[in-house]
Motif scaffolding. Structure first.
Motif, PDB file in Angstrom:
ATOM      1  N   ARG A  58       0.966  -1.204  -0.109  1.00 54.08           N
ATOM      2  CA  ARG A  58       0.051  -0.053  -0.187  1.00 54.08           C
ATOM      3  C   ARG A  58       0.782   1.482   0.133  1.00 54.08           C
ATOM      4  NH1 ARG A  58      -4.186  -1.436   4.638  1.00 54.08           N
ATOM      5  NH2 ARG A  58      -5.215  -3.460   4.007  1.00 54.08           N
ATOM      6  N   GLN A  63      -0.451   3.156   4.842  1.00 52.30           N
ATOM      7  CA  GLN A  63       0.323   2.305   5.816  1.00 52.30           C
ATOM      8  C   GLN A  63       0.366   3.086   7.095  1.00 52.30           C
ATOM      9  OE1 GLN A  63       3.887   0.210   4.506  1.00 52.30           O
ATOM     10  NE2 GLN A  63       3.604   0.800   2.622  1.00 52.30           N
ATOM     11  N   TYR A  67      -1.443   2.016  10.482  1.00 56.44           N
ATOM     12  CA  TYR A  67      -0.671   1.833  12.101  1.00 56.44           C
ATOM     13  C   TYR A  67      -1.206   2.643  12.943  1.00 56.44           C
ATOM     14  CZ  TYR A  67       3.422   1.824  14.893  1.00 56.44           C
ATOM     15  OH  TYR A  67       4.174   1.595  15.937  1.00 56.44           O
TER      16      TYR A  67
END
Length: 305
Positions: A58, A63, A67
């Motif tokens: 990605r 990301q 996260y």
């Protein structure tokens, strides 16, 4: 006061967000995790499968958002090396580190602050000069060098203390001495300066004019004001203690977070490295937040400001 506390808490949360972003993007700029783990000669299909498995295919900003969303629920991802949750790997290593840091902090404060106060009360005497020479020596000697010297003398030459592990109380002596030496040196110098400044305060001079005993002046007027200044460095003390633990645990093969960080860096286990760096930064921010709030509570002048 409530507005000041909210401002301090908001600043701490913003710092944590910026820290998280900085750590995430910097670590991902070190290279493609798939190629770092599998090697540059790995089969392209294996590399693509690795990226797919860990969500690395990605865009980086996506990301990061994923996260952050997981981090709010304390889901820090999976370790590339072990396949275990990063949180579990970190918590397993955290116990031994706390077992080392807590007694080190107690020894540091029990030696550093009284040494600084005694030096200040005997300013410009042999006691003062001797303590300051000792503090300069303790601060100047790096942790890794102190640890190696202690290992050489007490483990190899004399055979009195074990050189690695943490299974008995004897294993704690050299790591604690290694870490507490430099930290106590810092506190002694800072406590000396704070105590000298406190002895010059108007309340101390007024107490002397009233004829109060010197011991009463020190305990009731000078020392409490000096401790207000010392509070300001307690938050930074945690950060230096964690940094010292990384080195000390490597020297004495202590199975803690410091040793885990070194191993994770060597193995390119980015999720674990990310977790350790963020946890260290978060602990430092939290410690400074608590010290700021405590300073507001005990020092009315800060609330007026």
């Amino acid at each position: 006061m409530a507005a000041l506390i909210l401002r301090i808490v908001g600043r701490a949360l913003l710092t944590l967000l910026l820290l998280t972003a900085c750590v995430f993007f910097v670590l991902h700029m070190t290279g493609d995790p798939a190629r770092l783990m599998l090697g540059t000669d790995a089969d392209p299909a294996a590399i693509e499968a690795f990226r797919e498995q860990w969500g690395l295919n990605r865009p980086l900003w996506e990301q990061f958002l994923v996260y952050l969303q997981k981090a709010v629920h304390f889901d820090m991802g999976m370790s590339y090396m072990t396949g275990l949750p990063v949180k579990d790997v970190f918590l397993t290593a955290l116990g031994p580190t706390l077992n080392l840091m807590i007694p080190t902090a107690i020894v540091t404060l029990a030696i550093g602050i009284p040494a600084g106060v005694i030096a200040a009360l005997h300013r410009d005497t042999a006691i003062d000069r001797g303590m300051m020479v000792a503090s300069v020596f303790g601060y100047a000697v790096p942790n890794f060098f102190m640890g190696v010297i202690l290992l050489l003398i007490f483990s190899i030459w004399l055979g009195w203390l074990p050189s690695y592990g943490n299974s008995t109380p004897w294993h704690y002596i050299m790591p604690i001495v290694t870490m507490a030496t430099s930290e106590a040196a810092i506190f002694s110098r800072y406590a000396r300066s704070a105590m000298i400044e406190a002895m010059r305060l108007p309340c101390v001079r007024a107490a002397r004019m009233r004829g109060l005993p010197e011991s009463r002046i020190i305990w009731l007027h000078a020392l409490p004001n000096a401790m207000l200044s010392i509070l300001t460095i307690l938050g930074f003390f945690l950060g230096t203690l964690v940094a010292g633990a990384v080195i000390t645990e490597s020297v004495f093969s202590w199975p803690g977070v410091g040793k885990l960080l070194v191993q994770s860096v060597a193995n390119r286990d980015i999720p674990v490295v990310q977790m350790i760096v963020l946890a260290t930064g978060a602990s430092l921010v939290t410690a400074n937040l608590l010290m700021d709030i405590l300073a507001l509570v005990v020092n009315p002048r800060l609330r007026k400001g």
